[in-house]
Design a protein around this motif. Sequence first.
Motif, short mmCIF file in Angstrom:
data_model
loop_
_atom_site.label_atom_id
_atom_site.label_comp_id
_atom_site.label_asym_id
_atom_site.label_seq_id
_atom_site.Cartn_x
_atom_site.Cartn_y
_atom_site.Cartn_z
N TRP A 132 0.83 -1.20 0.00
CA TRP A 132 0.00 0.00 0.00
C TRP A 132 0.87 1.26 0.00
O TRP A 132 0.52 2.26 -0.61
CB TRP A 132 -0.95 0.01 1.21
N ARG A 133 2.01 1.19 0.65
CA ARG A 133 2.87 2.38 0.72
C ARG A 133 3.47 2.73 -0.64
O ARG A 133 3.72 3.90 -0.94
CB ARG A 133 3.96 2.16 1.77
N THR A 137 -1.39 4.11 -7.28
CA THR A 137 -2.78 4.34 -7.67
C THR A 137 -3.56 5.00 -6.53
O THR A 137 -4.74 5.29 -6.69
CB THR A 137 -3.48 3.03 -8.09
N ARG A 138 -2.91 5.22 -5.40
CA ARG A 138 -3.51 5.95 -4.28
C ARG A 138 -3.02 7.39 -4.30
O ARG A 138 -1.84 7.65 -4.58
CB ARG A 138 -3.15 5.29 -2.94
N LEU A 139 -3.90 8.32 -4.00
CA LEU A 139 -3.52 9.73 -3.97
C LEU A 139 -2.36 9.95 -3.01
O LEU A 139 -2.37 9.46 -1.88
CB LEU A 139 -4.71 10.59 -3.54
N HIS A 140 -1.38 10.74 -3.46
CA HIS A 140 -0.21 11.00 -2.63
C HIS A 140 0.53 12.23 -3.17
O HIS A 140 0.32 12.65 -4.30
CB HIS A 140 0.74 9.79 -2.66
N VAL A 141 1.38 12.78 -2.33
CA VAL A 141 2.39 13.74 -2.78
C VAL A 141 3.73 13.01 -2.74
O VAL A 141 3.94 12.13 -1.92
CB VAL A 141 2.44 15.01 -1.91
N GLN A 217 5.16 11.31 6.38
CA GLN A 217 3.93 11.00 7.11
C GLN A 217 2.70 11.40 6.31
O GLN A 217 1.71 10.65 6.27
CB GLN A 217 3.94 11.71 8.47
N LEU A 218 2.74 12.56 5.65
CA LEU A 218 1.61 12.95 4.82
C LEU A 218 1.39 11.93 3.69
O LEU A 218 0.25 11.57 3.39
CB LEU A 218 1.84 14.34 4.21
N HIS A 219 2.48 11.51 3.08
CA HIS A 219 2.41 10.51 2.02
C HIS A 219 1.73 9.24 2.53
O HIS A 219 0.80 8.71 1.90
CB HIS A 219 3.84 10.21 1.55
N ASP A 220 2.16 8.76 3.69
CA ASP A 220 1.64 7.50 4.21
C ASP A 220 0.23 7.63 4.77
O ASP A 220 -0.61 6.74 4.58
CB ASP A 220 2.57 6.96 5.30
N ALA A 222 -2.12 9.70 3.85
CA ALA A 222 -3.08 9.80 2.75
C ALA A 222 -3.29 8.44 2.08
O ALA A 222 -4.43 8.03 1.83
CB ALA A 222 -2.60 10.83 1.73
N LYS A 223 -2.21 7.72 1.82
CA LYS A 223 -2.34 6.43 1.15
C LYS A 223 -3.09 5.40 2.00
O LYS A 223 -3.77 4.53 1.46
CB LYS A 223 -0.97 5.90 0.75
N ALA A 224 -2.91 5.48 3.31
CA ALA A 224 -3.53 4.49 4.20
C ALA A 224 -4.98 4.79 4.53
O ALA A 224 -5.67 3.95 5.11
CB ALA A 224 -2.71 4.38 5.49
#
Length: 298
Positions: A132-133, A137-141, A217-220, A222-224
């Motif tokens: 998942w990290r 295909t998951r929204l992220h910066v 942390q923002l990246h993770d 949001a993806k989670a």
Amino acid sequence: MSTPAPNDVLRTLPDTAWDDTGPTRHVEHLVEGGHVLHFPQLAFALLPGEARFLDPAWSDGRSKNISLRGQNELRGAQGSADDLAALQAMIRRFAAQAQQLVDRLFPHYRGKLRAGNASLRPFAVEGRESSWRKDDTRLHVDAFPSNPTQGVRLLRVFTNLNRDGKPRVWRVGEPFADLAERYAPRLRSALPGSAWLLQALHVTKSRRTPYDHAMLQLHDLAKADASFQSQSPQQTVDFAPGATWVVFSDQVLHAVMAGQHMMEQTFYLDVDNQFVPDTAPLRVLERQLGRALVPRTA
């Protein structure tokens, strides 16, 4: 069903040439404001014989990208010496044209942008297995565990090379300031000494700053967050074959949903060299958290 983004982040522009003959100039304010600059008629033209490189078989199987570091170091590819030289020349030509484009679009950055890797991405997005990290295909910066940016911006030029009519499909999310506000209460400071230890153990290539720790942390987060992924403001954007787009990928929330065969060039820009530095994720996060996130130099 996703919620439409409140403002269209796409800015479609008419350019058909990479060099200085193109019409678009002085658009720093758009890209710094979190917009994606879209050039639907700005194709990267392949030379005779180069179409054969649009095939995953040229990958060495150890990386999802074939990349050119500097002018001469080709990584992630396999083939004969002559084939690899031709592939290297193709990627180098794209890098040169991307440099011409950003120099014209952003005269304020001229001489201040630092070119990073250029790459060919030959694999299809669909069906790619990952954690998942690492699931893009998951929204992220963009934020990278092993490669801290220390606040430096990530400007990227993309081109869809697909010859089968397939678009590169993105989802684009809410403004970065909204993302930072959403997750700020859940951001935690790094353990004392952890940045030094990670660098000493060669887990990171340079010292991870509090900014890098917050961005990861923002990246993770949001993806989670399944609810955020499905219900936050967002829009779907199709980049057709022959289209080019330019974006600060550390600022614009994005997810790559479909597509195959793309070129990409990364540029680095110091925050103080922006047209409006206060729009940078570093400055947004510092205002949100009320503290400096990178060491200040004299």
